[in-house]
Motif scaffolding. Sequence first.
Motif, mmCIF file in Angstrom:
data_model
loop_
_atom_site.group_PDB
_atom_site.id
_atom_site.type_symbol
_atom_site.label_atom_id
_atom_site.label_comp_id
_atom_site.label_asym_id
_atom_site.label_seq_id
_atom_site.Cartn_x
_atom_site.Cartn_y
_atom_site.Cartn_z
ATOM 1 N N GLN A 240 20.271 50.582 48.685
ATOM 2 C CA GLN A 240 19.550 50.003 47.542
ATOM 3 C C GLN A 240 18.039 50.129 47.736
ATOM 4 O OE1 GLN A 240 21.684 46.305 48.089
ATOM 5 N NE2 GLN A 240 22.650 46.482 46.085
ATOM 6 N N LEU A 241 17.615 50.029 48.983
ATOM 7 C CA LEU A 241 16.184 50.167 49.278
ATOM 8 C C LEU A 241 15.690 51.560 48.887
ATOM 9 C CD1 LEU A 241 13.735 48.675 50.624
ATOM 10 C CD2 LEU A 241 14.257 49.997 52.664
ATOM 11 N N MET A 242 16.477 52.578 49.231
ATOM 12 C CA MET A 242 16.062 53.954 48.915
ATOM 13 C C MET A 242 15.983 54.159 47.395
ATOM 14 S SD MET A 242 17.726 56.451 51.790
ATOM 15 C CE MET A 242 19.112 55.640 52.552
ATOM 16 N N ILE A 277 8.515 65.728 40.682
ATOM 17 C CA ILE A 277 8.821 64.478 41.410
ATOM 18 C C ILE A 277 9.588 63.535 40.481
ATOM 19 C CG2 ILE A 277 7.864 62.561 42.756
ATOM 20 C CD1 ILE A 277 7.325 65.462 43.864
ATOM 21 N N GLU A 278 10.864 63.491 40.677
ATOM 22 C CA GLU A 278 11.747 62.716 39.806
ATOM 23 C C GLU A 278 12.909 62.213 40.654
ATOM 24 O OE1 GLU A 278 12.644 61.455 36.062
ATOM 25 O OE2 GLU A 278 11.670 63.438 35.894
ATOM 26 N N ALA A 279 13.231 60.898 40.561
ATOM 27 C CA ALA A 279 14.382 60.372 41.300
ATOM 28 C C ALA A 279 15.646 61.072 40.791
ATOM 29 C CB ALA A 279 14.484 58.869 41.077
ATOM 30 N N PRO A 280 16.701 61.236 41.614
ATOM 31 C CA PRO A 280 16.806 60.840 43.026
ATOM 32 C C PRO A 280 16.147 61.837 43.975
ATOM 33 C CG PRO A 280 18.840 61.898 42.325
ATOM 34 C CD PRO A 280 17.947 61.847 41.109
ATOM 35 N N PHE A 281 15.784 61.342 45.157
ATOM 36 C CA PHE A 281 15.205 62.195 46.198
ATOM 37 C C PHE A 281 16.291 62.533 47.220
ATOM 38 C CE2 PHE A 281 10.905 59.738 45.677
ATOM 39 C CZ PHE A 281 10.706 60.354 44.451
ATOM 40 N N PRO A 282 16.171 63.718 47.860
ATOM 41 C CA PRO A 282 17.154 64.054 48.895
ATOM 42 C C PRO A 282 17.123 63.061 50.059
ATOM 43 C CG PRO A 282 15.352 65.654 48.828
ATOM 44 C CD PRO A 282 15.160 64.761 47.663
ATOM 45 N N ARG A 283 18.300 62.861 50.668
ATOM 46 C CA ARG A 283 18.417 61.952 51.806
ATOM 47 C C ARG A 283 19.040 62.695 52.970
ATOM 48 N NH1 ARG A 283 20.614 56.488 48.738
ATOM 49 N NH2 ARG A 283 19.073 56.663 47.064
ATOM 50 N N ILE A 284 18.391 62.686 54.098
ATOM 51 C CA ILE A 284 19.024 63.278 55.287
ATOM 52 C C ILE A 284 18.949 62.272 56.427
ATOM 53 C CG2 ILE A 284 18.609 65.704 54.703
ATOM 54 C CD1 ILE A 284 16.240 65.674 56.650
ATOM 55 N N PHE A 329 11.651 71.051 51.260
ATOM 56 C CA PHE A 329 11.987 70.289 50.049
ATOM 57 C C PHE A 329 10.835 70.318 49.049
ATOM 58 C CE2 PHE A 329 14.237 68.514 53.659
ATOM 59 C CZ PHE A 329 15.527 68.356 53.177
ATOM 60 N N VAL A 330 11.180 70.260 47.750
ATOM 61 C CA VAL A 330 10.100 70.167 46.758
ATOM 62 C C VAL A 330 9.805 68.711 46.417
ATOM 63 C CG1 VAL A 330 10.409 72.425 45.678
ATOM 64 C CG2 VAL A 330 11.704 70.483 44.816
ATOM 65 N N LYS A 331 10.784 67.841 46.655
ATOM 66 C CA LYS A 331 10.578 66.416 46.376
ATOM 67 C C LYS A 331 10.347 65.688 47.694
ATOM 68 C CE LYS A 331 13.947 66.114 42.589
ATOM 69 N NZ LYS A 331 15.026 65.269 42.071
ATOM 70 N N PRO A 332 9.880 64.444 47.623
ATOM 71 C CA PRO A 332 9.834 63.659 48.860
ATOM 72 C C PRO A 332 11.258 63.542 49.418
ATOM 73 C CG PRO A 332 8.642 62.549 47.093
ATOM 74 C CD PRO A 332 9.385 63.694 46.468
ATOM 75 N N VAL A 333 11.368 63.430 50.735
ATOM 76 C CA VAL A 333 12.704 63.367 51.344
ATOM 77 C C VAL A 333 12.822 62.110 52.214
ATOM 78 C CG1 VAL A 333 11.939 64.974 53.167
ATOM 79 C CG2 VAL A 333 14.371 64.598 52.813
ATOM 80 N N VAL A 360 14.417 53.758 57.386
ATOM 81 C CA VAL A 360 14.240 54.946 56.547
ATOM 82 C C VAL A 360 12.752 55.197 56.318
ATOM 83 C CG1 VAL A 360 14.508 53.639 54.373
ATOM 84 C CG2 VAL A 360 14.880 56.107 54.385
ATOM 85 N N ASP A 361 12.343 56.430 56.542
ATOM 86 C CA ASP A 361 10.965 56.834 56.217
ATOM 87 C C ASP A 361 11.035 57.766 55.022
ATOM 88 O OD1 ASP A 361 10.058 55.430 58.387
ATOM 89 O OD2 ASP A 361 9.474 57.182 59.584
ATOM 90 N N LEU A 362 10.034 57.717 54.188
ATOM 91 C CA LEU A 362 9.949 58.693 53.100
ATOM 92 C C LEU A 362 8.825 59.668 53.421
ATOM 93 C CD1 LEU A 362 11.076 59.523 50.286
ATOM 94 C CD2 LEU A 362 9.139 58.298 49.305
ATOM 95 N N LEU A 363 9.200 60.951 53.489
ATOM 96 C CA LEU A 363 8.206 61.983 53.823
ATOM 97 C C LEU A 363 7.802 62.729 52.547
ATOM 98 C CD1 LEU A 363 9.935 63.550 57.007
ATOM 99 C CD2 LEU A 363 8.664 61.413 56.823
ATOM 100 N N ALA A 364 6.508 62.787 52.303
ATOM 101 C CA ALA A 364 6.016 63.471 51.098
ATOM 102 C C ALA A 364 6.017 64.978 51.322
ATOM 103 C CB ALA A 364 4.616 62.979 50.755
ATOM 104 N N PRO A 365 6.265 65.749 50.235
ATOM 105 C CA PRO A 365 6.362 67.206 50.380
ATOM 106 C C PRO A 365 5.006 67.871 50.638
ATOM 107 C CG PRO A 365 6.564 66.581 48.080
ATOM 108 C CD PRO A 365 6.489 65.303 48.870
#
Length: 447
Positions: A240-242, A277-284, A329-333, A360-365
């Motif tokens: 839910q946080l992501m 830049i549009e949700a959803p973002f990839p998650r790894i 990635f083109v979006k934040p991941v 979880v960290d969000l990395l900008a492209p």
Amino acid sequence: MPSIIQVDKIANYTDQDVRIQGWVYNRTDKGKLVFLLIRDGSGFVQCVAFKGDLDETTFDKIMRLPKESSVIITGKVRADKRAPGIPGGFEVGIKEIEILQEANEDYPMSLKEHGVDFALDNRHLWLRMPSQWAVLRIRATVISAMREWLDNNGFINMDTPILTPAACEGTTTLFETPYFDEGMAYLAQSGQLYNEADIFAFGKVYSFGPTFRAEKSKTRRHLTEFWMVEPEIAFCDLDQLMEIEEQFITHIVKRVLRDRQPELKSLGRDLSKLEQIEAPFPRISYDQATEMLGQIRSEVTDLEKKELLQFEWGMDFGAPHETELTGKFVKPVFVYGYPTKVKAFYMEPWPGRPEVCKSVDLLAPEGYGEIIGGSERMSNHDLLLQRIHEHNLPEESFKWYLDLRKYGSVPHSGFGIGLERTVSWICGIEHIREAIAFPRTIKRVYP
Ligand code: ATP
């Protein structure tokens, strides 16, 4: 008398007489014509003095007008696609000029590129340059968009203290200051622990304030004083946080694209990158990221770069790793599930894998890397107490924090987003120091 207008609204006044109050950013003389590029705080517009339209004294004054002189210009707005400016496309034919102050001739900031130290020593003047002006206008919009999204989504703004008795994660990276008879107080490096107390009263909260880090990081991504937004949410797990984070970021980028196109264009920002830049973002997972890095490294032929990309499970990512990863990635991941030992003591363990935590960290492209750090927080009292001991933190300082797990503990999560890192990415600038008006780094507290 014509009304005073703002340059960013000039399109509404085509073929009308207006007054513009501002400063002479640049002057070009072409015989019978003098072009003044005027900045008024909201934009830059070309104003043209034609010898035939003005009396001799006025024209002479304009011809000799030093840069940065403060003026009020009366004139007629004309649409002209070629006219420079921000937003550009309009010019003002000067009918009258009132000079409030003729600036000294020795204005040190010229249009040529200055060395970084020179520019930073003159930060109070550098702010007037179009690039710096554009970045800080975008910053203001990012702040407004952040608040707007949180306020519209049920978050309550709570301010957390800046003077704090103990560190969130130890005292080594804190600025300290004597505090009356109470010993040392520390400048806050996060409001998170207080936000955690706040959610048990308000459900969803955020703090927005200055943050201080005394760590000796000299990278282009670190300031010693920066601004952070920290949302914290009760009854919220990592997934839910992501979702919250990706909605939040999408909103910010869309707002900037809506309201700050001229500024982005003046910076030469590739808008198509932001439009994606549009949700959803990839998650790894951290495990997958580790594998990807291994793969990337095996394909690298440059030995120096190979060395830089050295990585094994259990390490934290450095800038070179984040740059390579985000390049895919083109979006934040989102990268989630980091090893427990590289993260803070309060993160919830991964079920069945205590060596991993629900972080979880969000990395900008485009190589920008981490802009958000977040996690699900530990909700069990005894485990949290054990962690506090393992980290050699003083139990008595965390008594109130432990109380939160005694009286109605719930799964909860939160994150911290660095304002200047977000602005740097959105603006596409090299160095974080340009994303704040008066940067503080380990080598600079002036001006
Ligand atoms: P890093 O490992 O990059 O130094 P961190 O893990 O210490 O960052 P957090 O404590 O998770 O970062 O802070 C949350 C966010 O605050 C980061 O994602 C980043 O956007 C921002 N931030 C952290 N440290 C700094 C700094 N020194 N200068 C500017 N922004 C920062």
